[in-house]
Design an enzyme around this catalytic site. Structure first.
Site, short mmCIF file in Angstrom:
data_model
loop_
_atom_site.label_atom_id
_atom_site.label_comp_id
_atom_site.label_asym_id
_atom_site.label_seq_id
_atom_site.Cartn_x
_atom_site.Cartn_y
_atom_site.Cartn_z
N SER A 148 0.83 -1.15 0.04
CA SER A 148 -0.13 0.08 -0.10
C SER A 148 0.91 1.15 0.00
O SER A 148 1.57 1.58 -1.11
CB SER A 148 -1.03 -0.01 1.03
OG SER A 148 -1.92 0.84 1.12
N ASP A 225 -10.12 -5.95 -2.38
CA ASP A 225 -9.70 -4.72 -1.62
C ASP A 225 -10.30 -3.47 -1.49
O ASP A 225 -10.79 -2.93 -2.81
CB ASP A 225 -8.17 -4.54 -2.39
CG ASP A 225 -7.39 -3.53 -1.79
OD1 ASP A 225 -7.66 -2.67 -0.86
OD2 ASP A 225 -6.14 -3.74 -1.69
N HIS A 258 -7.18 -6.11 1.24
CA HIS A 258 -6.12 -5.19 1.55
C HIS A 258 -5.33 -5.54 2.79
O HIS A 258 -4.58 -5.12 3.05
CB HIS A 258 -6.66 -3.96 1.58
CG HIS A 258 -5.49 -2.68 1.67
ND1 HIS A 258 -5.01 -2.53 0.29
CD2 HIS A 258 -4.78 -1.85 2.30
CE1 HIS A 258 -4.01 -1.43 0.42
NE2 HIS A 258 -4.04 -1.05 1.73
N1 LIG Z 1 -8.60 3.28 8.20
C1 LIG Z 1 -7.82 2.18 8.40
C2 LIG Z 1 -6.71 2.03 7.39
C3 LIG Z 1 -5.32 1.92 7.76
C4 LIG Z 1 -4.88 0.46 6.89
O1 LIG Z 1 -5.77 -0.28 6.09
N2 LIG Z 1 -3.57 0.30 6.84
C5 LIG Z 1 -2.98 -0.72 6.26
C6 LIG Z 1 -2.15 -0.09 5.22
S1 LIG Z 1 -3.10 0.87 4.14
C7 LIG Z 1 -2.19 1.73 3.06
O2 LIG Z 1 -1.24 2.13 3.31
C8 LIG Z 1 -2.25 -1.79 7.35
O3 LIG Z 1 -1.17 -2.35 6.69
N3 LIG Z 1 -2.85 -1.77 8.39
C9 LIG Z 1 -1.97 -2.44 9.37
C10 LIG Z 1 -2.40 -3.88 9.62
O4 LIG Z 1 -1.72 -4.66 10.18
O5 LIG Z 1 -3.31 -4.58 8.73
C11 LIG Z 1 -7.50 2.03 10.05
O6 LIG Z 1 -7.21 2.81 10.19
O7 LIG Z 1 -7.51 0.76 10.26
#
Ligand SMILES: N[C@@H](CCC(=O)N[C@@H](CSC=O)C(=O)NCC(=O)O)C(=O)O
Length: 285
Positions: A148, A225, A258
């Site tokens: 991401s 995603d 995602h």
């Molecule tokens: N609103 C959500 C968004 C945060 C999220 O989905 N983060 C992803 C990366 S998104 C793009 O860079 C992520 O990797 N999260 C950490 C995980 O361990 O899944 C929110 O605040 O949750």
């Protein structure tokens, strides 16, 4: 003299997972990073994977959730996981998850209040690189991957340093940050209004004007995603790569989202993709 402080050490599979803290000059704050080393006797000079995580992450997300150590231990790959931004009470931040701490976007900020600390590009490409070479003697071939916002980072850092990284892979990367909400917000704040400056940190724009060594790229994108249509859209990268005959493979993965479940599913293929590139390197005369 050691410049790093060991915070954690765990045997895992046939290697060791470490977490360190150090003082960063380029970010002007204390930072943590995680490092996996495969069995030293079997792999005295391992290859090195740089993993860049996404919004809201620290160095822990990939370390704890991707299950990459099993593959890295088998293939003889060391892995370094930096944090995603400078950190600390004194450092500029925002209440939003997609700006400020946890959202460094792997660039060098030029605008106040961000410019005094948000230099993630220099931190990774110069400072952390010197540190892993000097402290850990990691001088083998290097690859770069990310997810991401970190997928954007892997593409941009890889495309800007093609002599250094043998290959680039990404999961659900932000390929054209200048044109999507996450990227526009970050670039307006960190870089200001000049769109020419934005292009230096945008993979679609970098490939449009590319004239250097073409490092192969592999991307996996889940079709369920939640950010696919609004923030990611790898088709934009496919289009410019075709025009420039750039070696890019984008795989749409049906039913994948995602999350780190997607990363855990395909990380083995990404590490194998990286190692396969080494077969194409001609030995020095
Ligand atoms: N609103 C959500 C968004 C945060 C999220 O989905 N983060 C992803 C990366 S998104 C793009 O860079 C992520 O990797 N999260 C950490 C995980 O361990 O899944 C929110 O605040 O949750």
């Amino acid at each position: 003299m050691k410049t790093v402080e060991l915070l954690e050490e765990h045997s895992v599979l046939d290697g060791v997972q470490y977490k360190y803290r150090h003082r960063s000059e380029s970010l002007n704050c204390s930072m943590t990073f995680s490092l996996f080393l495969p069995n030293k006797e079997k792999f005295p000079e391992p290859s090195l994977l740089w993993w860049l995580s996404g919004l809201t992450c620290t160095d822990d997300n990939f370390t704890h959730k991707a299950g990459a150590q099993r593959v890295a231990a088998r293939l003889g790959i060391a892995m370094i996981m930096p944090d995603t931004s400078p950190r600390g009470k004194e450092i500029a931040d925002s209440d939003d998850y997609d700006l400020g701490q946890g959202a460094g976007f792997y660039l060098n900020a030029t605008q106040k209040p961000w410019s005094s600390h948000y230099k993630m590009y220099d931190y990774i490409i110069k400072e952390l690189t010197s540190l892993v070479r000097e402290e850990f003697h990691l001088i083998g071939p290097e690859f770069i991957s990310g997810h991401s916002m970190g997928g954007h980072g892997a593409l941009v850092l890889g495309l800007r340093n093609p002599k250094r990284f043998q290959s680039i892979t990404a999961f659900a990367p932000i390929v054209n940050p200048s044109q999507v909400p996450w990227g526009i917000k970050a670039f307006e704040n960190y870089l200001g209004d000049n769109k020419e400056d934005w292009a230096e940190w945008d993979a679609v724009e970098l490939i449009k004007r590319y004239s250097d060594k073409k490092v192969p790229i592999l991307i996996d994108q889940g079709d369920t995603d939640q950010f696919y249509k609004k923030e990611l859209e790898p088709d934009k990268l496919v289009k410019v790569a075709k025009e420039k005959k750039y070696p890019l493979t984008v795989r749409m993965q049906s039913g994948y989202d995602h999350s780190y479940y997607t990363i855990a599913t395909f990380i083995e293929e990404h590490l194998e993709f990286h190692m396969n590139q080494l077969k194409n390197i001609k030995p020095k005369e």
